[in-house]
Motif scaffolding. Structure first.
Motif, PDB file in Angstrom:
ATOM      1  N   PRO A 126      35.589  12.739 -41.858  1.00 31.22           N
ATOM      2  CA  PRO A 126      35.269  11.872 -42.597  1.00 31.22           C
ATOM      3  C   PRO A 126      33.539  11.600 -42.777  1.00 31.22           C
ATOM      4  O   PRO A 126      32.985  11.545 -43.697  1.00 31.22           O
ATOM      5  N   PHE A 127      32.356  11.445 -41.916  1.00 29.76           N
ATOM      6  CA  PHE A 127      31.487  11.513 -40.793  1.00 29.76           C
ATOM      7  C   PHE A 127      30.456  12.510 -41.319  1.00 29.76           C
ATOM      8  O   PHE A 127      29.582  13.086 -42.467  1.00 29.76           O
ATOM      9  N   GLY A 128      31.441  13.266 -41.549  1.00 32.33           N
ATOM     10  CA  GLY A 128      30.554  14.938 -41.735  1.00 32.33           C
ATOM     11  C   GLY A 128      31.054  15.334 -43.392  1.00 32.33           C
ATOM     12  O   GLY A 128      29.733  15.874 -44.041  1.00 32.33           O
ATOM     13  N   GLU A 141      27.886   5.623 -46.296  1.00 31.80           N
ATOM     14  CA  GLU A 141      28.555   4.256 -45.457  1.00 31.80           C
ATOM     15  C   GLU A 141      29.902   5.231 -45.453  1.00 31.80           C
ATOM     16  O   GLU A 141      30.505   6.206 -46.272  1.00 31.80           O
ATOM     17  N   ILE A 142      30.893   4.995 -44.634  1.00 34.21           N
ATOM     18  CA  ILE A 142      31.996   5.463 -43.859  1.00 34.21           C
ATOM     19  C   ILE A 142      32.708   5.016 -43.345  1.00 34.21           C
ATOM     20  O   ILE A 142      32.346   3.353 -42.409  1.00 34.21           O
ATOM     21  N   GLU A 143      34.326   4.668 -43.928  1.00 32.09           N
ATOM     22  CA  GLU A 143      34.668   4.101 -43.852  1.00 32.09           C
ATOM     23  C   GLU A 143      35.728   4.340 -42.212  1.00 32.09           C
ATOM     24  O   GLU A 143      35.979   4.951 -42.206  1.00 32.09           O
ATOM     25  N   ALA A 144      36.129   3.306 -42.136  1.00 28.04           N
ATOM     26  CA  ALA A 144      36.053   3.229 -39.921  1.00 28.04           C
ATOM     27  C   ALA A 144      37.437   2.054 -39.978  1.00 28.04           C
ATOM     28  O   ALA A 144      37.267   1.419 -40.183  1.00 28.04           O
ATOM     29  N   PRO A 145      38.161   2.757 -39.004  1.00 28.90           N
ATOM     30  CA  PRO A 145      38.945   1.265 -38.810  1.00 28.90           C
ATOM     31  C   PRO A 145      38.018   0.262 -38.499  1.00 28.90           C
ATOM     32  O   PRO A 145      39.343  -1.021 -38.784  1.00 28.90           O
ATOM     33  N   ALA A 146      36.765   0.306 -37.849  1.00 27.76           N
ATOM     34  CA  ALA A 146      36.644  -1.292 -37.025  1.00 27.76           C
ATOM     35  C   ALA A 146      35.604  -1.199 -38.811  1.00 27.76           C
ATOM     36  O   ALA A 146      34.752  -2.632 -38.551  1.00 27.76           O
ATOM     37  N   ARG A 150      27.799   2.059 -41.908  1.00 24.85           N
ATOM     38  CA  ARG A 150      26.519   2.567 -42.851  1.00 24.85           C
ATOM     39  C   ARG A 150      25.015   3.287 -41.441  1.00 24.85           C
ATOM     40  O   ARG A 150      25.050   2.690 -40.810  1.00 24.85           O
ATOM     41  N   PHE A 151      24.806   4.493 -42.073  1.00 23.27           N
ATOM     42  CA  PHE A 151      23.993   5.413 -41.756  1.00 23.27           C
ATOM     43  C   PHE A 151      22.896   5.296 -42.484  1.00 23.27           C
ATOM     44  O   PHE A 151      23.150   5.581 -43.566  1.00 23.27           O
ATOM     45  N   GLU A 152      21.247   5.861 -41.896  1.00 20.76           N
ATOM     46  CA  GLU A 152      20.224   6.403 -42.471  1.00 20.76           C
ATOM     47  C   GLU A 152      19.831   7.515 -42.413  1.00 20.76           C
ATOM     48  O   GLU A 152      20.054   7.933 -41.028  1.00 20.76           O
ATOM     49  N   ILE A 153      19.821   8.394 -42.667  1.00 16.65           N
ATOM     50  CA  ILE A 153      20.164  10.017 -42.182  1.00 16.65           C
ATOM     51  C   ILE A 153      17.595   9.966 -42.658  1.00 16.65           C
ATOM     52  O   ILE A 153      16.947   9.795 -42.799  1.00 16.65           O
ATOM     53  N   ILE A 154      17.747  10.077 -40.912  1.00 16.48           N
ATOM     54  CA  ILE A 154      16.476  10.596 -40.367  1.00 16.48           C
ATOM     55  C   ILE A 154      15.597  11.517 -40.450  1.00 16.48           C
ATOM     56  O   ILE A 154      15.009  11.527 -41.128  1.00 16.48           O
TER      57      ILE A 154
END
Length: 157
Positions: A126-128, A141-146, A150-154
């Motif tokens: 999912p992250f990949g 935005e990645i859906e996870a059990p928790a 949200r991640f920003e590509i640096i």
């Protein structure tokens, strides 16, 4: 006819699989055959745990050989992306976790080379999948059990 799944991997990983298959089919297969031969020499096979163990080992060996043959037969060689502006297989990607405000660098690889412990993630995870074809500055935005992460590509290299 059922279409076999393709397994994305580098040429190096394919070579490793071929080496492992060769070892299993030559060295290991002879070792297991010798174990069976020795166990048979103990007599009655109905109550011979050594024989049962050796046959179980043989079954595991043949299963592993079949698995590796399948991977080799259905290998799809992928070349590392030469682009550094768009994420692809082979890219090293630095992301900032917007919830934790921490940065981490990951390498995007085929599914047969993934190892999250050393930050090598599969393009099929999912992250990949969320990172593929993105560029610096994008927020994913990645859906996870928790919950949603949200991640920003640096940086992409």
């Amino acid at each position: 006819m059922i279409k076999e799944a393709k397994y994305k991997m580098s040429e190096e990983r394919l070579a490793q699989l071929k080496d492992e298959l060769h070892y299993l089919q030559t060295v290991r297969e002879k070792e297991v055959a010798q174990l069976i031969k020795e166990a048979r020499s103990f007599g009655d096979l109905t109550e011979n745990s050594e024989y049962d163990d050796a046959k179980t080992e043989q079954g595991k060996l043949y299963s592993k050989i079949a698995e590796i043959k399948n991977l080799i037969d259905n290998a799809e060689i992928v070349k590392a992306s030469a682009k550094t502006d768009i994420i692809g297989i082979g890219s090293k990607v630095t992301v900032r976790d917007l919830g934790e405000n921490e940065e981490e660098t990951y390498e995007i690889v085929g599914s047969q080379e993934a190892d999250p412990a050393i930050l090598r993630i599969s393009d099929d995870s999912p992250f990949g999948k969320g990172l593929m074809e993105r560029k610096v500055g994008d927020i994913i935005e990645i859906e996870a059990p928790a919950g949603t992460l949200r991640f920003e590509i640096i940086k992409i290299s």
